[in-house]
Design an enzyme around this catalytic site. Structure first.
Site, PDB file in Angstrom:
ATOM      1  N   TYR A  32       0.279  -7.081  -0.182  1.00 56.67           N
ATOM      2  CA  TYR A  32      -0.696  -6.910   0.895  1.00 56.67           C
ATOM      3  C   TYR A  32      -1.917  -6.159   0.409  1.00 56.67           C
ATOM      4  CZ  TYR A  32       0.248  -1.905   1.756  1.00 56.67           C
ATOM      5  OH  TYR A  32       0.342  -0.530   1.634  1.00 56.67           O
ATOM      6  N   LYS A 147       0.982  -3.909  -5.296  1.00 55.38           N
ATOM      7  CA  LYS A 147       0.906  -3.512  -3.886  1.00 55.38           C
ATOM      8  C   LYS A 147       1.791  -4.420  -3.038  1.00 55.38           C
ATOM      9  CE  LYS A 147      -2.512  -1.944  -0.466  1.00 55.38           C
ATOM     10  NZ  LYS A 147      -2.193  -0.514  -0.511  1.00 55.38           N
ATOM     11  N   GLU A 179       1.596  10.335  -6.519  1.00 54.01           N
ATOM     12  CA  GLU A 179       0.614  10.034  -5.472  1.00 54.01           C
ATOM     13  C   GLU A 179       1.222  10.323  -4.114  1.00 54.01           C
ATOM     14  OE1 GLU A 179      -0.311   5.856  -5.683  1.00 54.01           O
ATOM     15  OE2 GLU A 179       1.788   5.282  -5.907  1.00 54.01           O
ATOM     16  N   LEU A 204      -0.398   3.351  -7.530  1.00 53.26           N
ATOM     17  CA  LEU A 204      -1.235   2.241  -7.122  1.00 53.26           C
ATOM     18  C   LEU A 204      -2.639   2.431  -7.686  1.00 53.26           C
ATOM     19  CD1 LEU A 204      -1.394  -0.330  -5.330  1.00 53.26           C
ATOM     20  CD2 LEU A 204      -2.323   1.140  -3.541  1.00 53.26           C
TER      21      LEU A 204
END
Length: 284
Positions: A32, A147, A179, A204
């Site tokens: 996505y 992702k 993260e 990411l």
């Protein structure tokens, strides 16, 4: 009622359906992107589409829709739903196939779903007061650079953080911050150096991250892409996160320890201001 896009059609959200055999539903076999909408325009759209293609390539999912097709769909959804500020979510699954762990190439017909979400992004109370963060062990699969829609762990730990009165989590792997639940993490050292983890499979590759670091360099701020520990966060002058949904969000507390002065830092707020200005100027 929102208009959404499902596999070639725009339709009311209550009439939107996908197959129960869609591999995105059965195996989280899908990727996505989420694109920010400001003043009715799409922010960093081409960066998001480039990352989408990379994610699809990593999972060997083919998508026939071109970048121009996807831009047209995004714009139509923004228009149909009268979105001036918010988000457009795009999900691409491998599509429906009889349930089997082995991926059948013959059955592959990718599923494409887009929907909008109205949300205040610029006038954001969380950015004005600063985030309270808890640290958790990073137990995700080690291809965080793709992702995918496999977001259960991030959802669980962020929900637990909210139950404990915090706003989000920063994940820790081998003693170092990777993260946040849905954002990249940064600190500002005492010598005014911005530090954020280097790109790898562990995080990411944030599109907002890329744009904000460019803003930092244009402001002649020193940037180091390296790992940092929780103790470094606690000793930092400032901390903040970046994402398409939060833009630049200051962090004022981690594991109940105050960071800096305990208020949103000047550098984080300045980066937020500069990023917003640059994003609006380049939005499509």
């Amino acid at each position: 009622m929102r208009t959404v896009y499902v596999n070639g059609d725009f339709r009311p959200e209550n009439e939107a359906t996908i197959s129960i055999f869609d591999r995105g539903f059965l195996f989280a076999d899908a990727v996505y992107e989420v694109t920010t909408v400001l003043e009715g325009k799409l922010v960093d759209f081409y960066g998001h589409m480039a990352r989408l293609r990379k994610s699809l390539s990593e999972l060997q999912i083919s998508l026939s829709l071109s970048e121009a097709n996807l831009l047209d769909i995004h714009r139509k959804l923004v228009s149909k739903n009268n979105i001036t500020e918010g988000l457009v979510y795009l999900q691409v699954s491998r599509g429906p196939a009889d349930r089997d762990f082995v991926i059948s190439e013959d059955a592959e017909t990718p599923g494409v779903v887009l929907f909008t979400q109205e949300k205040k992004l610029v006038d954001n109370a969380l950015a004005q007061r600063g985030q309270k963060i808890l640290t958790v062990e990073d137990q995700r699969w080690r291809r965080c650079d793709i992702k995918t829609v496999q977001l259960l762990y991030s959802s669980l730990v962020k929900t637990e953080a909210h139950r404990k009165g915090a706003d989000d989590v920063w994940m820790v792997l081998d003693g170092e911050v990777t993260e946040g639940s849905s954002n990249n993490a940064y600190i500002l050292t005492e010598d005014n150096t911005i530090v954020t983890r280097a790109l790898s499979n562990d995080i990411l590759h944030g599109i907002t991250r890329q744009a904000v670091l460019q803003c930092a360099r244009e402001l002649q701020l020193k940037v180091e892409e390296r790992s940092f520990t929780v103790d470094e966060v606690k000793a930092a002058k400032e901390a903040f996160s970046t994402s398409a949904t939060g833009l630049v969000n200051p962090v004022v507390e981690i594991d109940s320890d105050v960071i800096g002065k305990g208020t949103p830092g000047e550098v984080a707020l300045r980066l937020r201001e500069v990023y917003l200005k640059a994003s609006l100027a380049a939005a499509v």
